[in-house]
Design a protein around this motif. Structure first.
Motif, PDB file in Angstrom:
ATOM      1  N   VAL A 166       0.796  -1.221   0.000  1.00  0.00           N
ATOM      2  CA  VAL A 166       0.000   0.000   0.000  1.00  0.00           C
ATOM      3  C   VAL A 166       0.835   1.280   0.000  1.00  0.00           C
ATOM      4  N   LEU A 167       2.033   1.242   0.556  1.00  0.00           N
ATOM      5  CA  LEU A 167       2.819   2.476   0.648  1.00  0.00           C
ATOM      6  C   LEU A 167       3.164   3.059  -0.721  1.00  0.00           C
ATOM      7  N   HIS A 168       3.269   2.218  -1.731  1.00  0.00           N
ATOM      8  CA  HIS A 168       3.621   2.749  -3.056  1.00  0.00           C
ATOM      9  C   HIS A 168       2.496   3.575  -3.662  1.00  0.00           C
ATOM     10  N   HIS A 169       1.315   3.536  -3.059  1.00  0.00           N
ATOM     11  CA  HIS A 169       0.215   4.393  -3.519  1.00  0.00           C
ATOM     12  C   HIS A 169       0.273   5.788  -2.900  1.00  0.00           C
ATOM     13  N   MET A 170       1.081   5.965  -1.870  1.00  0.00           N
ATOM     14  CA  MET A 170       1.164   7.267  -1.217  1.00  0.00           C
ATOM     15  C   MET A 170       2.064   8.193  -2.039  1.00  0.00           C
ATOM     16  N   PRO A 171       1.576   9.342  -2.466  1.00  0.00           N
ATOM     17  CA  PRO A 171       2.435  10.270  -3.219  1.00  0.00           C
ATOM     18  C   PRO A 171       3.571  10.790  -2.351  1.00  0.00           C
ATOM     19  N   ASP A 172       4.754  10.902  -2.932  1.00  0.00           N
ATOM     20  CA  ASP A 172       5.923  11.342  -2.170  1.00  0.00           C
ATOM     21  C   ASP A 172       6.305  12.757  -2.568  1.00  0.00           C
ATOM     22  N   GLU A 173       7.522  13.139  -2.235  1.00  0.00           N
ATOM     23  CA  GLU A 173       7.986  14.505  -2.464  1.00  0.00           C
ATOM     24  C   GLU A 173       8.097  14.853  -3.946  1.00  0.00           C
ATOM     25  N   SER A 174       8.187  13.855  -4.803  1.00  0.00           N
ATOM     26  CA  SER A 174       8.271  14.119  -6.236  1.00  0.00           C
ATOM     27  C   SER A 174       6.912  14.483  -6.832  1.00  0.00           C
ATOM     28  N   VAL A 175       5.844  14.250  -6.085  1.00  0.00           N
ATOM     29  CA  VAL A 175       4.492  14.530  -6.563  1.00  0.00           C
ATOM     30  C   VAL A 175       3.894  15.741  -5.868  1.00  0.00           C
ATOM     31  N   GLN A 183       3.312  17.962   0.137  1.00  0.00           N
ATOM     32  CA  GLN A 183       2.757  17.327   1.337  1.00  0.00           C
ATOM     33  C   GLN A 183       3.463  16.016   1.655  1.00  0.00           C
ATOM     34  N   ASN A 184       3.974  15.346   0.618  1.00  0.00           N
ATOM     35  CA  ASN A 184       4.785  14.128   0.790  1.00  0.00           C
ATOM     36  C   ASN A 184       4.125  13.165   1.773  1.00  0.00           C
TER      37      ASN A 184
END
Length: 549
Positions: free
Chosen positions: A385-394, A397-398
């Motif tokens: 599931v963590l790969h669905h969380m947008p990170d700093e590149s998106v 809010q990261n």
């Protein structure tokens, strides 16, 4: 001993990727200087190599797009199939998109940024796309007409810098296999050469099939992703298609097929349960937070084990299930269905039980949603599931790192993470396409060995539970690209930055997974490296399981 193992692992994985790179046109290598190491431009994400030699809008998947295609029977494997929002590694599902901002393309129907003169090639392309539109929507549609009024082709393109010309392509095509044709098509899209990309798509339409061998089936879904990326009218076409999504019971049956014929789900459930059981073996009050609880099936065997643990069952077992509204379709209802099922089982085993439903996306979770109580031993589970969380590149809010810091602030006794071992988060389009091709080639091969080639259940399971992820990774960018995988090395960095340390796995954890794999094909591999488990298919690492505290 550990150093020797790591050295062998590094050598094995390097050799595997070197062999893959040799199959690619040398032209691509100038763009793919990091492919051999299987990492994105931030080389720091590289984890320990593993040697297995001893691993919003609805998308639809089309088998092919000939002008005479009959798309009226949506339930035929050779026709259009609706892609559901579920997949083996995407319990939340992918938010589909048309193409967001294709690389080097403007907003005018996916046309290259060049001159505005209309050439013969442009007219030919217009005719081909019009045929596609008619085959999908019927002769009355005018979706594409408005796009061509200002179509801008390659009339002023400098021939000295063009990657392709028609003579090159005509000479090249007869000798290309499916893999090479897919790569050439992706390269043409990367080069913003719409004419050549469309020609390769015509060729691919005759090579792929959702009911063919693993390469043909994967090729069908990759081709659909390339089309969706290229055609700015793609979103309108997909919206207009009227094929039914599977019902809840149908979707559950498709997911069940994958659960039974390949070990990726079971690897996540079995390894995480073994870790949680060991961490909680002497705890009287246990609270488990699952950030993708889905059907809650993972906790059925764990409740059985807790009921029979030495010293007796816990005084209280609490489970908090995080799940967004998309998952309710597969369940046929809300999270209360999961709570009721687990409560009935716990009661039958004499375990006092409480279930808390947090019906929201992981991006929305705050501390107050989790109802932490003093005196309880906390375990947190992140299954694919963590790969669905947008990170700093998106987003600034990261949410990916924000969520990990939030979990750390809860002082959990153990955190389990299971993720695909793939690198698609920050990779640019062409590198991401090659990684997707490589990863899902192994996955489709592993699925293929469990059922006959013409097995309709397997075909349906791939169409409804796998293909959507592939299309999302190929077609989408920015916020619309939900599938953003990272290698274990990058997850390690994120966990350490959030304040976690590695939780060593005991031999019983790997033993439980080895027992599981006895029921599956002998080409599945399991290896432990630096306290984490790698599940592989032949020489390709497919998933990892790690624990933290």
């Amino acid at each position: 001993m550990r150093a020797s193992q790591n050295s062998q692992a590094s050598s094995g994985i390097h050799e595997m990727h070197h062999q893959s790179v040799q199959k690619i046109d040398p032209y691509y290598l100038s763009h793919l200087h990091i492919l051999e190491n299987n990492v994105s431009p931030d080389a720091s994400s590289q984890g320990n190599s593993v040697n297995f030699s001893s691993f919003k809008d609805q998308f639809f998947t089309l088998e092919s797009f000939p002008a005479t295609a009959d798309l009226s029977a949506c339930n035929s494997p050779s026709a259009v199939s609706g892609l559901s929002s579920r997949s083996p590694f995407s319990p939340q599902g992918s938010q589909s998109c048309s193409s967001d901002q294709p690389h080097s393309f403007d907003n005018t129907c996916g046309s290259p940024q060049s001159g505005c003169s209309v050439t013969d090639d442009d007219n030919e392309l217009k005719y081909k796309l019009k045929e596609l539109e008619i085959s999908l929507l019927g002769p009355e549609s005018d979706i594409l007409d408005s796009c061509y009024c200002s179509f801008r082709g390659g009339a002023h393109q400098d021939a000295s810098v063009a990657r392709w010309n028609w003579n090159q392509v005509a000479e090249m095509i007869p000798g290309l296999n499916l893999r090479d044709t897919l790569i050439h098509c992706a390269q043409a899209i990367h080069d913003s050469d719409l004419n050549v990309a469309t020609l390769f798509m015509d060729v691919l339409g005759k090579m792929v099939s959702v009911s063919g061998d693993p390469a043909q089936r994967l090729g069908a879904y990759l081709l659909e992703g390339l089309r969706a990326r290229l055609e700015r009218s793609g979103s309108a076409i997909y919206k207009a298609l009227k094929c039914e999504e599977p019902t809840s019971s149908e979707l559950m049956s498709y997911m069940s097929v994958l659960f039974q014929i390949c070990p990726y789900f079971k690897f996540a459930y079995t390894s995480a349960n073994a870790i949680i059981w060991e961490a909680m073996v002497n705890e009287p009050i246990i609270h488990i937070i699952d950030f993708q609880i889905a059907q809650g099936s993972q906790y059925i065997p764990l409740i059985h084990d807790l009921a029979n643990r030495p010293g007796g069952p816990p005084v209280l077992l609490r489970i908090t299930g995080v799940d967004d509204s998309q998952s309710s379709h597969a369940r046929g209802g809300g999270l209360q269905i999961v709570g009721q099922k687990l409560a009935q089982l716990a009661q039958s085993k004499g375990i006092p039980f409480q279930f808390h439903a947090a019906a929201m996306s992981g991006c929305e979770v705050e501390r107050s949603n989790l109802r932490i109580r003093p005196g309880e031993a906390l375990a947190v589970n992140f299954p694919y599931v963590l790969h669905h969380m947008p990170d700093e590149s998106v987003s600034t809010q990261n949410h990916r790192d924000r969520l990990l810091r939030l979990v750390k602030s809860l002082s959990p006794k153990v955190v389990t993470i299971v993720e695909q071992e793939s690198n698609t988060n920050t990779s640019p389009f062409l590198i991401r396409f090659l990684e997707t091709l490589d990863y899902y080639t192994a996955m489709f091969e592993s699925i293929d060995v469990a059922r006959s080639r013409d097995d309709k259940q397997r075909i349906r399971a791939e169409q409804h539970c796998v293909a959507r992820d592939i299309v999302n990774m190929v077609a989408c960018e920015g916020f619309e690209r939900i599938e953003r995988h990272e290698l274990l090395g990058k997850w390690r960095m994120r966990m350490k930055m959030a304040g976690f340390t590695s939780y060593p796995l005991s031999s019983s954890v790997s033993g439980a997974v080895k027992n599981l794999l006895r029921d599956f094909n002998g080409n599945y591999r399991l290896q432990e490296v630096d306290g984490s488990l790698y599940l592989g298919w032949k020489n390709r690492a497919m998933a990892t399981s790690s624990a933290w505290r």
